[in-house]
Design a protein around this motif. Sequence first.
Motif, short mmCIF file in Angstrom:
data_model
loop_
_atom_site.label_atom_id
_atom_site.label_comp_id
_atom_site.label_asym_id
_atom_site.label_seq_id
_atom_site.Cartn_x
_atom_site.Cartn_y
_atom_site.Cartn_z
N PRO A 100 0.82 -1.22 0.00
CA PRO A 100 0.00 0.00 0.00
C PRO A 100 0.86 1.27 0.00
N LEU A 101 1.98 1.24 0.73
CA LEU A 101 2.85 2.42 0.73
C LEU A 101 3.44 2.65 -0.65
N MET A 102 3.75 1.58 -1.35
CA MET A 102 4.46 1.72 -2.62
C MET A 102 3.54 2.09 -3.77
N VAL A 103 2.29 1.65 -3.71
CA VAL A 103 1.39 1.99 -4.81
C VAL A 103 0.50 3.18 -4.47
N GLY A 104 0.65 3.71 -3.27
CA GLY A 104 -0.12 4.90 -2.90
C GLY A 104 -1.56 4.60 -2.52
N ALA A 105 -1.78 3.52 -1.78
CA ALA A 105 -3.14 3.11 -1.41
C ALA A 105 -3.37 3.35 0.08
N PRO A 106 -4.63 3.47 0.52
CA PRO A 106 -4.90 3.62 1.95
C PRO A 106 -4.62 2.35 2.73
N ASP A 107 -4.84 1.20 2.10
CA ASP A 107 -4.67 -0.08 2.78
C ASP A 107 -4.66 -1.16 1.71
N MET A 108 -4.65 -2.44 2.15
CA MET A 108 -4.82 -3.52 1.18
C MET A 108 -6.27 -3.49 0.69
N ALA A 109 -6.50 -4.15 -0.45
CA ALA A 109 -7.81 -4.05 -1.08
C ALA A 109 -8.90 -4.72 -0.25
N LEU A 110 -8.58 -5.83 0.41
CA LEU A 110 -9.60 -6.60 1.13
C LEU A 110 -9.13 -6.80 2.56
N PRO A 111 -9.29 -5.78 3.42
CA PRO A 111 -8.63 -5.78 4.73
C PRO A 111 -9.09 -6.87 5.68
N ARG A 112 -10.37 -7.21 5.68
CA ARG A 112 -10.82 -8.24 6.62
C ARG A 112 -10.28 -9.60 6.22
N MET A 113 -10.31 -9.87 4.91
CA MET A 113 -9.77 -11.14 4.44
C MET A 113 -8.28 -11.23 4.75
N ASN A 114 -7.63 -10.07 4.72
CA ASN A 114 -6.22 -9.99 5.04
C ASN A 114 -5.96 -10.53 6.44
N ASN A 115 -6.78 -10.08 7.38
CA ASN A 115 -6.63 -10.53 8.76
C ASN A 115 -6.89 -12.04 8.87
N TRP A 116 -7.86 -12.51 8.13
CA TRP A 116 -8.15 -13.95 8.16
C TRP A 116 -6.96 -14.75 7.62
N SER A 117 -6.38 -14.27 6.52
CA SER A 117 -5.21 -14.97 5.96
C SER A 117 -4.15 -15.15 7.02
N PHE A 118 -3.92 -14.09 7.81
CA PHE A 118 -2.89 -14.24 8.83
C PHE A 118 -3.31 -15.20 9.91
N TRP A 119 -4.49 -15.00 10.49
CA TRP A 119 -4.82 -15.74 11.71
C TRP A 119 -5.03 -17.22 11.49
N ILE A 120 -5.20 -17.64 10.25
CA ILE A 120 -5.25 -19.08 9.99
C ILE A 120 -3.90 -19.71 10.30
N LEU A 121 -2.83 -18.95 10.01
CA LEU A 121 -1.49 -19.54 10.10
C LEU A 121 -1.10 -20.06 11.48
N PRO A 122 -1.26 -19.26 12.56
CA PRO A 122 -0.87 -19.79 13.87
C PRO A 122 -1.61 -21.09 14.21
N PHE A 123 -2.88 -21.17 13.81
CA PHE A 123 -3.64 -22.38 14.09
C PHE A 123 -3.12 -23.55 13.26
N ALA A 124 -2.82 -23.27 12.00
CA ALA A 124 -2.31 -24.34 11.14
C ALA A 124 -0.99 -24.88 11.70
N PHE A 125 -0.13 -23.97 12.15
CA PHE A 125 1.17 -24.44 12.64
C PHE A 125 1.06 -25.06 14.02
N ALA A 126 0.11 -24.59 14.82
CA ALA A 126 -0.13 -25.26 16.10
C ALA A 126 -0.51 -26.71 15.83
N MET A 127 -1.35 -26.91 14.83
CA MET A 127 -1.78 -28.28 14.53
C MET A 127 -0.61 -29.09 14.00
N MET A 128 0.19 -28.46 13.13
CA MET A 128 1.30 -29.23 12.57
C MET A 128 2.32 -29.58 13.65
N LEU A 129 2.63 -28.62 14.53
CA LEU A 129 3.61 -28.91 15.57
C LEU A 129 3.07 -29.93 16.58
#
Lengths: 527, 293
Positions: A100-129
């Motif tokens: 967003p800083l580089m293309v001059g945007a206020p934020d990512m295009a789909l901010p809520r989905m962005n948060n979901w993309s991240f928060w899946i990861l800790p759970f996925a790795f908790a399961m894998m570990l």
Amino acid sequence: MNTLTRTIEHTEQHGPAEGLSRWFFTTNHKDIGTLYLWFSFAMFLTGGCMALMIRAELFQPGLQLIEPGFFNQMTTMHGLIMVFGAVMPAFVGLANWMLPLMVGAPDMALPRMNNWSFWILPFAFAMMLSTLFMEGGGPNFGWTFYAPLSTTYAPPSVTFFIFAVHMMGISSIMGAINVVVTILNMRAPGMTMMKLPLFVWTWLITAFLLIAVMPVLAGVVTMMLMDIHFGTSFFNAAGGGDPVLFQHVFWFFGHPEVYIMILPAFGIVSEIIPTFARKRLFGYASMVYATASIAFLSFIVWAHHMFTVGIPLMGELFFMFATMLIAVPTGVKVFNWVATMFRGSMTFETPMLFALAFVVLFTIGGFSGLMLAIAPADFQYHDTYFVVAHFHYVLVPGAVFAIMAGVYYWLPKWTGHYYNETLGKVHFWISFIGVNLTFFPMHFIGLAGMPRRIPDYALQFADFNMVASVGAFIFGFSQLIFLVLVIKTIRGGDRAPAQVWEHPQGLEWTLPSPAPYHSFVEPPEVK
Amino acid sequence: MSHSAYYVPAQSRWPIIASIALFLMAFGAGSLINGLANNSGGLGLTLLLAGAFAMGMILVGWFRTVINESQGGLYSPQMDRSFRWGMSWFIFSEVMFFAAFFGVLFYVRVLAVPWLGGEGEKGVSQMLWQGFEAQWPLLTTPDMEQFPGAVGVIDPWHLPLLNTAILVTSSFTLTLAHHALKVDDRPRTILWLGTTVLLGLVFLLFQFSEYVEAYEELGLTLNSGIYGATFFILTGFHGLHVTLGTLMLIIIWLRVMNGHFSPDYHFGFEATAWYWHFVDVVWVGLFIFVYVL
């Protein structure tokens, strides 16, 4: 309607929320970028500890510290964690912060989905570990999980491994869609495609690769699941299937995947070198086309991972030549980086040191890759430490160094403080020495025939293994310097102005440091 | 706030709760499947159902938020483009998912099974199962004890042909609904959408009865060797996608009845239509490569 209006005003006028809820519920690209980067670093240390366990066992010939079965779990988990937990999330974190800083945007295009993309990861790795603590132990079939090791002969925990991979895939696909949409749709007026910073370009192409191949990974683990639990015979010749089929589908994902882990690194280095050479990037357009060519070629070279599995001669030849073709666009890139530095007035701050080390050491990794691409020679190299040396050269002083270069480069923009340059240089030089001590000897023992993924080895490999293990501990512990440095920079340090460096290119340097919570509320005009 | 500013939503609880629900589903499914082998999947089933229920509620809530924002006029044309790009790339990822399974089918038919039967440079695998003959559909597997093969395969010119006609027709009725929506003819939109939903449901019903026939009469099962494996994974995932598509259509149908969408602005409708057409195209590929050829 009223609530909505109030919500907008709230977001418009206020900074981040107080307390933990900021991190759990955020829709802000900077917060999410930070989460990704910290998660990635935690995984980097976790996977690193596993690597150190492997290196400790290999310090001397014979079996001394860990059981061979556990050794297998360590090699497997080390690979999976570094690939899916450390390198990929680090690049996504950088993308979140910087796009967003580089293309001059206020934020990512789909901010809520962005948060979901991240928060899946800790759970996925908790399961894998968690599989490490299950009956029969964790996955022990290598990060490439070839059938039938991962099907017929796998521990029961493989089911959880499969679902963890599914979750990572969902996360990656959503993250990649967000990146593509942001780049295609959120550019400031006047920012045409051929004015995009190279980091943005490389991420656009990386995101395309992710969307194209993560579903294939989902497909292959689904077929594993079916073979293990539901009686199908995809990878079992007794039912008309083929274990080699697994390798084809896996590597159709796997080869683009390795470019997913290196293209954004190219982008970072292409941002840093011009800044510290104080010249414009040499051959911008050719950089873009080279990146696109590499991405295209990545789809038609997968079987070079399978030269010894028994594919027809024509297949070996095709995949050998197609693989060698990749050296051409990669060569263009290395040439352009060197040409950018040519007659530049260079200084060697930490980001530049990491970027330079990247260019040199990645090129070494590239050359060993070319050697491996030669099918007849690969019959000798296959599954030896030479392969391990090759992909660690492109991944550690390649991808990881580029990530660190990027963090050093943008850290003042993120925190508003300069990092401690001395400490940064100390970190660089110890890492540089550690990395080469670890991985360079692996070329020799590999060419001499030491097989990978085996906890014991013949006596003639002892000296080089000892060197590699010492190097690994040096490299591993030197990352704590990095941790200390980052924490210190967040807490304080010399104030960084908006530009941070001397006349760097790009919109991100037009914003104050630290960058405001909402990046470009009004899109800037790009000439 | 300038008129054209991009809408950045405030903090949201949905994503992290959705992550927890996804985790429960995955962990539950894993425990359930692992438990099947030794009959101890009780807790797994509970977790899976809890996770799935939570996920269902979250999707309802999350989409309701989005729909309310849209109805509240918060979205700009730029936002609309984000949704369009997002949906297009999501469908592309689905295309690649099916491409993987089609790739598997082609590889098995063209290379792996003939090699197993002794053809070509890799014909050495004949040493493992002497007397095995390559054929497609593969009814006699190399190891008939482990993978007992099938008696026959589904005749493409009965139910599958009918299903092809049904899905292709449903694409047309959906387009008719779209045209009706564009001229703001609500009753006709509702009629054609309803027809599309009905066709989707009939397709699923036929597909289900085809599976019953495969299992009960033809011995064509997941366990019947590579033909059954490719057949069920391709048609099965397609069926799941039709199920999802039908659900989406039903939601759109209800929204049209509730007065949502305008003749110019109805991306939710269009996204569903894109998805439905994609599912339709996949079916045509399935009909040709799985059933006919």
